[in-house]
Design a protein around this motif. Sequence first.
Motif, PDB file in Angstrom:
ATOM      1  N   ARG A 199       0.963  -1.705   0.030  1.00  0.00           N
ATOM      2  CA  ARG A 199      -0.093   0.255   0.310  1.00  0.00           C
ATOM      3  C   ARG A 199       1.377   1.200   0.138  1.00  0.00           C
ATOM      4  O   ARG A 199       0.323   2.207  -0.525  1.00  0.00           O
ATOM      5  CB  ARG A 199      -0.818   0.008   1.246  1.00  0.00           C
ATOM      6  N   VAL A 200       1.768   1.482   0.676  1.00  0.00           N
ATOM      7  CA  VAL A 200       3.235   2.319   0.801  1.00  0.00           C
ATOM      8  C   VAL A 200       3.758   2.459  -0.890  1.00  0.00           C
ATOM      9  O   VAL A 200       3.658   3.147  -1.153  1.00  0.00           O
ATOM     10  CB  VAL A 200       4.198   2.554   2.174  1.00  0.00           C
ATOM     11  N   ARG A 201       3.842   1.585  -1.259  1.00  0.00           N
ATOM     12  CA  ARG A 201       4.785   1.560  -2.440  1.00  0.00           C
ATOM     13  C   ARG A 201       3.265   2.045  -3.707  1.00  0.00           C
ATOM     14  O   ARG A 201       3.873   3.276  -4.656  1.00  0.00           O
ATOM     15  CB  ARG A 201       4.857  -0.211  -3.467  1.00  0.00           C
ATOM     16  N   TRP A 202       2.564   1.517  -3.315  1.00  0.00           N
ATOM     17  CA  TRP A 202       1.412   1.725  -4.315  1.00  0.00           C
ATOM     18  C   TRP A 202       1.160   3.351  -4.189  1.00  0.00           C
ATOM     19  O   TRP A 202       0.532   4.246  -5.178  1.00  0.00           O
ATOM     20  CB  TRP A 202      -0.013   1.362  -4.201  1.00  0.00           C
ATOM     21  N   ALA A 203       0.798   3.726  -2.641  1.00  0.00           N
ATOM     22  CA  ALA A 203       0.477   5.332  -2.907  1.00  0.00           C
ATOM     23  C   ALA A 203       1.791   6.611  -3.261  1.00  0.00           C
ATOM     24  O   ALA A 203       1.724   7.112  -4.441  1.00  0.00           O
ATOM     25  CB  ALA A 203       0.603   5.688  -1.344  1.00  0.00           C
ATOM     26  N   LEU A 204       3.258   5.821  -2.985  1.00  0.00           N
ATOM     27  CA  LEU A 204       3.935   6.532  -3.630  1.00  0.00           C
ATOM     28  C   LEU A 204       4.490   6.498  -5.385  1.00  0.00           C
ATOM     29  O   LEU A 204       4.559   7.498  -6.021  1.00  0.00           O
ATOM     30  CB  LEU A 204       5.210   6.457  -3.968  1.00  0.00           C
ATOM     31  N   GLU A 205       3.745   5.307  -5.623  1.00  0.00           N
ATOM     32  CA  GLU A 205       3.498   5.358  -7.335  1.00  0.00           C
ATOM     33  C   GLU A 205       2.137   6.537  -7.828  1.00  0.00           C
ATOM     34  O   GLU A 205       2.647   6.880  -9.070  1.00  0.00           O
ATOM     35  CB  GLU A 205       3.415   3.923  -7.406  1.00  0.00           C
ATOM     36  N   GLU A 206       0.970   6.374  -6.994  1.00  0.00           N
ATOM     37  CA  GLU A 206      -0.075   7.580  -7.510  1.00  0.00           C
ATOM     38  C   GLU A 206       0.839   8.629  -7.208  1.00  0.00           C
ATOM     39  O   GLU A 206       0.374   9.401  -8.340  1.00  0.00           O
ATOM     40  CB  GLU A 206      -0.934   7.347  -6.068  1.00  0.00           C
ATOM     41  N   VAL A 207       1.514   9.225  -6.965  1.00  0.00           N
ATOM     42  CA  VAL A 207       1.569  11.029  -6.858  1.00  0.00           C
ATOM     43  C   VAL A 207       3.021  10.422  -7.686  1.00  0.00           C
ATOM     44  O   VAL A 207       3.433  12.156  -7.751  1.00  0.00           O
ATOM     45  CB  VAL A 207       2.294  11.124  -4.842  1.00  0.00           C
ATOM     46  N   GLY A 208       3.882   9.718  -7.813  1.00  0.00           N
ATOM     47  CA  GLY A 208       4.729  10.647  -8.516  1.00  0.00           C
ATOM     48  C   GLY A 208       6.297  10.020  -8.051  1.00  0.00           C
ATOM     49  O   GLY A 208       6.937  10.833  -8.456  1.00  0.00           O
ATOM     50  N   GLN A 209       6.409   9.584  -6.378  1.00  0.00           N
ATOM     51  CA  GLN A 209       7.413   9.772  -5.545  1.00  0.00           C
ATOM     52  C   GLN A 209       8.442   8.532  -6.302  1.00  0.00           C
ATOM     53  O   GLN A 209       7.695   7.519  -5.390  1.00  0.00           O
ATOM     54  CB  GLN A 209       6.904   9.810  -4.733  1.00  0.00           C
ATOM     55  N   ARG A 210       9.572   9.174  -6.216  1.00  0.00           N
ATOM     56  CA  ARG A 210      10.424   7.944  -6.517  1.00  0.00           C
ATOM     57  C   ARG A 210      10.922   7.143  -5.406  1.00  0.00           C
ATOM     58  O   ARG A 210      11.018   8.378  -4.784  1.00  0.00           O
ATOM     59  CB  ARG A 210      11.805   8.880  -7.396  1.00  0.00           C
ATOM     60  N   TYR A 211      11.796   6.056  -5.199  1.00  0.00           N
ATOM     61  CA  TYR A 211      11.450   5.907  -3.433  1.00  0.00           C
ATOM     62  C   TYR A 211      12.976   4.235  -3.549  1.00  0.00           C
ATOM     63  O   TYR A 211      12.515   3.625  -5.035  1.00  0.00           O
ATOM     64  CB  TYR A 211      10.220   5.020  -2.810  1.00  0.00           C
ATOM     65  N   ASP A 212      12.767   4.431  -2.192  1.00  0.00           N
ATOM     66  CA  ASP A 212      13.920   3.326  -2.468  1.00  0.00           C
ATOM     67  C   ASP A 212      13.662   1.883  -1.516  1.00  0.00           C
ATOM     68  O   ASP A 212      12.774   2.395  -0.534  1.00  0.00           O
ATOM     69  CB  ASP A 212      15.570   3.498  -2.372  1.00  0.00           C
TER      70      ASP A 212
END
Length: 235
Positions: A28-41
């Motif tokens: 759910r955290v990955r999904w949220a980051l993808e929805e807003v266009g935020q890169r993450y590690d």
Amino acid sequence: MMNLQAKPVITVFEHSPDEGKGMARDMRVRWALEEVGQRYDVRPVSFASMKEAAHRSHQPFGQIPTYEDGDLILFESGAIVLHIANHHTGLLPQDADARARATSWVFAALSTIEPPIVEREVVEYCEREESWFEQRMSSVDDRLRNRLKDLSHRLGEADWLDGAFSVGDLMTIDVLRRLAGSGLLEEFANLLTYVARGEARPAFKRAFNAQLACFNAASTDCNQSPIANHKESMK
């Protein structure tokens, strides 16, 4: 003042017990980051290291995910997802009342819908050999059906819970996905299509594929979000 680094880091299972099905709460955290266009590690952690002091200093209960962004460290998936939604556009409406309603759905997903689902999982995996298993499972399923019935009634024929897709839908859909294989979701046609609608979103697909790649250890880039090379506009 919060010191935001270029890419936040989330912790994930080194070897997810769901075998890549995307049921762990980092999804759910990955999904949220993808929805807003935020890169993450991501930083994979073993079950042993999750219980050590270093990880517990970030997550006192020895679980995943955690979220690190500069000096900010968060735990609990709901808190992390709400933080993401509040600091980026795309998951919360501009209208203050609509934002409050979307937030209430996050709490409903975590406090009202998810607990009986988790209880069902515990009964299924830990109590199957008990003489009273069938009766216990039937009771849990009945309580869960009541929750699903209420949710189904509230959703009706709408695509999303309150207008446009929001963080409330993201969290609710991710919680409902845990019922895969139970047969319960199939009893409510609109909830089944609601989940499918969420899973069809490009951001969900990117998040799912990223966590699956980490599980399979098939990509040397499993510590980076797929959005790093994503050229399309976010939907």
